[in-house]
Motif scaffolding. Structure first.
Motif, PDB file in Angstrom:
ATOM      1  N   ALA A 150     -77.511  -7.115 -35.098  1.00 18.08           N
ATOM      2  CA  ALA A 150     -78.300  -6.048 -34.237  1.00 18.08           C
ATOM      3  C   ALA A 150     -79.200  -6.720 -32.954  1.00 18.08           C
ATOM      4  CB  ALA A 150     -79.142  -5.106 -34.989  1.00 18.08           C
ATOM      5  N   LEU A 151     -80.041  -7.787 -33.277  1.00 22.93           N
ATOM      6  CA  LEU A 151     -80.863  -8.335 -32.348  1.00 22.93           C
ATOM      7  C   LEU A 151     -80.387  -9.048 -31.305  1.00 22.93           C
ATOM      8  CD1 LEU A 151     -83.492 -10.014 -35.375  1.00 22.93           C
ATOM      9  CD2 LEU A 151     -84.023  -8.147 -33.300  1.00 22.93           C
ATOM     10  N   LYS A 152     -79.034  -9.462 -31.469  1.00 16.20           N
ATOM     11  CA  LYS A 152     -78.393 -10.069 -30.514  1.00 16.20           C
ATOM     12  C   LYS A 152     -77.995  -8.867 -29.355  1.00 16.20           C
ATOM     13  CE  LYS A 152     -76.198 -14.154 -32.883  1.00 16.20           C
ATOM     14  NZ  LYS A 152     -75.151 -14.724 -33.367  1.00 16.20           N
ATOM     15  N   ARG A 153     -77.724  -7.641 -29.726  1.00 15.60           N
ATOM     16  CA  ARG A 153     -77.568  -6.719 -29.013  1.00 15.60           C
ATOM     17  C   ARG A 153     -78.947  -6.086 -27.963  1.00 15.60           C
ATOM     18  NH1 ARG A 153     -74.508  -5.017 -33.274  1.00 15.60           N
ATOM     19  NH2 ARG A 153     -76.209  -3.329 -33.869  1.00 15.60           N
ATOM     20  N   SER A 154     -79.969  -6.748 -28.506  1.00 19.36           N
ATOM     21  CA  SER A 154     -81.306  -5.886 -28.019  1.00 19.36           C
ATOM     22  C   SER A 154     -81.669  -6.633 -26.666  1.00 19.36           C
ATOM     23  CB  SER A 154     -82.422  -6.552 -28.894  1.00 19.36           C
ATOM     24  OG  SER A 154     -82.769  -7.766 -29.129  1.00 19.36           O
ATOM     25  N   GLY A 155     -80.921  -8.111 -26.450  1.00 16.85           N
ATOM     26  CA  GLY A 155     -81.150  -8.632 -25.208  1.00 16.85           C
ATOM     27  C   GLY A 155     -82.353  -9.519 -25.143  1.00 16.85           C
ATOM     28  N   LEU A 156     -83.142  -9.483 -26.491  1.00 13.41           N
ATOM     29  CA  LEU A 156     -84.371 -10.345 -26.699  1.00 13.41           C
ATOM     30  C   LEU A 156     -84.157 -11.424 -27.849  1.00 13.41           C
ATOM     31  CD1 LEU A 156     -86.865  -7.310 -26.665  1.00 13.41           C
ATOM     32  CD2 LEU A 156     -86.555  -9.047 -24.791  1.00 13.41           C
ATOM     33  N   ALA A 157     -82.951 -11.779 -28.089  1.00 12.93           N
ATOM     34  CA  ALA A 157     -82.803 -12.821 -29.103  1.00 12.93           C
ATOM     35  C   ALA A 157     -82.993 -14.220 -28.436  1.00 12.93           C
ATOM     36  CB  ALA A 157     -81.426 -12.689 -29.636  1.00 12.93           C
ATOM     37  N   GLU A 158     -83.575 -14.967 -29.377  1.00 15.34           N
ATOM     38  CA  GLU A 158     -83.488 -16.420 -28.834  1.00 15.34           C
ATOM     39  C   GLU A 158     -82.748 -17.480 -29.542  1.00 15.34           C
ATOM     40  OE1 GLU A 158     -87.509 -18.185 -28.234  1.00 15.34           O
ATOM     41  OE2 GLU A 158     -87.840 -16.670 -26.700  1.00 15.34           O
ATOM     42  N   GLY A 159     -82.396 -17.065 -30.774  1.00 15.71           N
ATOM     43  CA  GLY A 159     -81.341 -17.804 -31.767  1.00 15.71           C
ATOM     44  C   GLY A 159     -82.048 -18.501 -32.994  1.00 15.71           C
ATOM     45  N   TRP A 160     -81.038 -19.158 -33.677  1.00 12.51           N
ATOM     46  CA  TRP A 160     -81.425 -19.794 -34.766  1.00 12.51           C
ATOM     47  C   TRP A 160     -82.398 -20.984 -34.667  1.00 12.51           C
ATOM     48  CZ3 TRP A 160     -80.397 -17.690 -39.456  1.00 12.51           C
ATOM     49  CH2 TRP A 160     -79.511 -16.546 -39.103  1.00 12.51           C
ATOM     50  N   HIS A 161     -83.342 -21.020 -35.830  1.00 15.82           N
ATOM     51  CA  HIS A 161     -84.385 -22.008 -35.508  1.00 15.82           C
ATOM     52  C   HIS A 161     -84.355 -22.723 -36.979  1.00 15.82           C
ATOM     53  CE1 HIS A 161     -88.159 -24.082 -34.460  1.00 15.82           C
ATOM     54  NE2 HIS A 161     -88.379 -23.843 -36.044  1.00 15.82           N
ATOM     55  N   GLU A 162     -83.958 -24.208 -37.236  1.00 18.88           N
ATOM     56  CA  GLU A 162     -84.007 -24.745 -38.587  1.00 18.88           C
ATOM     57  C   GLU A 162     -84.915 -25.843 -38.544  1.00 18.88           C
ATOM     58  OE1 GLU A 162     -80.167 -25.852 -39.738  1.00 18.88           O
ATOM     59  OE2 GLU A 162     -79.110 -24.233 -38.454  1.00 18.88           O
ATOM     60  N   GLY A 163     -85.257 -26.366 -39.669  1.00 20.40           N
ATOM     61  CA  GLY A 163     -86.010 -27.369 -40.110  1.00 20.40           C
ATOM     62  C   GLY A 163     -87.244 -27.104 -40.422  1.00 20.40           C
ATOM     63  N   GLU A 164     -87.582 -25.783 -40.435  1.00 22.64           N
ATOM     64  CA  GLU A 164     -89.154 -25.253 -40.757  1.00 22.64           C
ATOM     65  C   GLU A 164     -89.524 -25.827 -42.234  1.00 22.64           C
ATOM     66  OE1 GLU A 164     -91.851 -23.806 -39.510  1.00 22.64           O
ATOM     67  OE2 GLU A 164     -90.812 -24.092 -37.451  1.00 22.64           O
ATOM     68  N   PHE A 165     -90.722 -25.824 -42.503  1.00 24.90           N
ATOM     69  CA  PHE A 165     -91.345 -26.228 -43.543  1.00 24.90           C
ATOM     70  C   PHE A 165     -91.283 -24.872 -44.589  1.00 24.90           C
ATOM     71  CE2 PHE A 165     -94.970 -26.274 -46.975  1.00 24.90           C
ATOM     72  CZ  PHE A 165     -94.881 -27.497 -47.308  1.00 24.90           C
ATOM     73  N   GLY A 166     -90.481 -25.100 -45.773  1.00 27.13           N
ATOM     74  CA  GLY A 166     -90.675 -23.967 -47.021  1.00 27.13           C
ATOM     75  C   GLY A 166     -89.755 -22.821 -46.775  1.00 27.13           C
ATOM     76  N   HIS A 167     -88.856 -22.782 -45.892  1.00 29.13           N
ATOM     77  CA  HIS A 167     -87.664 -21.927 -45.846  1.00 29.13           C
ATOM     78  C   HIS A 167     -86.607 -22.248 -44.790  1.00 29.13           C
ATOM     79  CE1 HIS A 167     -88.334 -20.162 -41.768  1.00 29.13           C
ATOM     80  NE2 HIS A 167     -89.377 -20.360 -41.709  1.00 29.13           N
ATOM     81  N   GLY A 168     -85.410 -21.634 -45.221  1.00 30.03           N
ATOM     82  CA  GLY A 168     -84.199 -21.852 -44.366  1.00 30.03           C
ATOM     83  C   GLY A 168     -84.236 -21.487 -43.014  1.00 30.03           C
ATOM     84  N   PRO A 169     -82.953 -21.558 -42.554  1.00 31.13           N
ATOM     85  CA  PRO A 169     -82.869 -21.124 -41.150  1.00 31.13           C
ATOM     86  C   PRO A 169     -83.353 -19.646 -40.886  1.00 31.13           C
ATOM     87  CG  PRO A 169     -80.747 -21.840 -42.034  1.00 31.13           C
ATOM     88  CD  PRO A 169     -81.822 -21.798 -43.182  1.00 31.13           C
ATOM     89  N   GLY A 170     -83.971 -19.661 -39.660  1.00 30.77           N
ATOM     90  CA  GLY A 170     -84.645 -18.446 -39.172  1.00 30.77           C
ATOM     91  C   GLY A 170     -84.058 -18.055 -37.922  1.00 30.77           C
ATOM     92  N   PHE A 171     -83.918 -16.738 -37.664  1.00 28.99           N
ATOM     93  CA  PHE A 171     -83.491 -16.366 -36.506  1.00 28.99           C
ATOM     94  C   PHE A 171     -84.718 -15.771 -35.732  1.00 28.99           C
ATOM     95  CE2 PHE A 171     -81.611 -13.262 -33.411  1.00 28.99           C
ATOM     96  CZ  PHE A 171     -80.514 -14.033 -32.932  1.00 28.99           C
TER      97      PHE A 171
END
Length: 338
Positions: A87-108
């Protein structure tokens, strides 16, 4: 026929707060707020309230200025995360996946219409207390610290927005948040909105930015157990020389019992018993407050302090276009902390 509600977002997970005074801010959150350090990575220190179930709820990041780095919500399942990403990809405001954060998995990651950076994730690290912090009761995340204010958990946050309505509709449409209360001025402009994805009355709020500057931050809020705990927190802040902006008192909107202070980096921090009021009705109709009603002030008649409408982070640029660094000393110099 009503659309099936979107229940893909589980709760607010953590906030990244930027500070130009990292050591002073860290001492504030550990010694005065009573938070516990979970780890460090790069320019960030990761902190938690004693009953946050995740590894951390506050990412405190050293930066040139103050403000919000990003806000993060946990999805209800891997499948829920996939649906919201689509849904967010259709919003025109998505930046994409972000990995390597402390304490949690991949974040969009994506931006809201005002430019705030938001993250949605599912995989997370549950907190496991070391022996010295292990609680007596196994259904509690961590031993009660007995230090400073003793904040229990992250409760909500508030951002400033140039167009409150546009942001409300974005979060409703793409993430399924429910609007519980809002402020509508006489000219139809929305001046405030409170949204929830849980049975709490709100998980975050956006209020109107008075200067037309996008992407600014109003405050972060941590929950305490009772009104009495908030009154005691006022004494803790007093003893530690922390500037109290307003409160203790009770908001009219959402009925939150509140106390606002500034941490050394200039960011506004609230302690509240905000989770005391629940919205259980699946067909809740938003409460709409008028301009005249809000002019009456807070629940018991306290007038809203002027700085509550004008102070946010990062600080406003000065007339030469350079960004001012707002710490407690700067606020005192401007007369806000006098």
């Amino acid at each position: 026929m009503h659309d099936e509600p979107i229940m893909d977002v589980a709760h607010l997970g953590h906030l990244e707060v930027l500070t130009p005074r990292p050591e002073e801010s860290l001492r504030f959150f550990v010694d005065v707020m009573g938070m516990t350090e979970s780890g460090r990575k790069g320019d960030s220190v990761y902190l938690r309230g004693w009953d946050d179930y995740e590894c951390y709820s506050l990412q405190l990041t050293a930066a040139k200025t103050s403000g919000l780095g990003h806000a993060a919500f946990r999805a209800r399942s891997p499948q829920a995360l996939e649906r919201r990403v689509a849904a967010l990809k259709r919003s025109g405001l998505a930046e994409g996946w972000h990995e390597g954060e402390f304490g949690h998995g991949p974040g969009f990651r994506f931006r809201d219409p005002d430019g705030h950076l938001i993250e949605l994730y599912y995989e997370t690290e549950w907190y496991r207390a070391p022996e010295a912090l292990r609680p007596a009761l196994k259904n509690q995340a961590q031993r009660f610290p007995g230090r400073g204010v003793n904040v229990r958990r992250l409760d909500h946050f508030n951002c400033l927005a140039v167009d409150v309505r546009e942001n409300r509709e974005f979060f409703e449409r793409y993430l399924g948040f429910r609007n519980t209360e809002r402020i509508v001025l006489d000219d139809g402009t929305e001046a405030g909105m409170w949204l929830t994805c849980t049975n709490k009355s709100y998980d975050f709020a956006y209020t109107r930015e008075a200067h037309g500057v996008r992407g600014r931050f109003h405050h972060i809020t941590f929950a305490l157990d009772s009104r009495e705990a908030i009154l005691q927190a006022a004494d803790v802040f007093l003893e530690n020389g922390v500037f109290i902006e307003t409160g203790p008192h009770k908001h009219a909107v959402q009925q939150t019992f509140f106390l606002y202070v500034y941490e050394p980096g200039g960011n506004r921090v609230e302690v509240a018993n905000a989770g005391a009021r629940l919205v259980l009705a699946p067909d809740w109709q938003p409460i709409v407050w008028t301009e005249a009603e809000r002019r009456k002030g807070q629940a018991w008649g306290l007038k809203t302090i002027e700085s509550f409408h004008t102070h946010g982070t990062p600080p406003l640029p000065d007339r030469h276009g350079d960004e001012l660094v707002a710490g407690v000393d700067d606020l005192a110099g401007s007369g806000i902390a006098s």
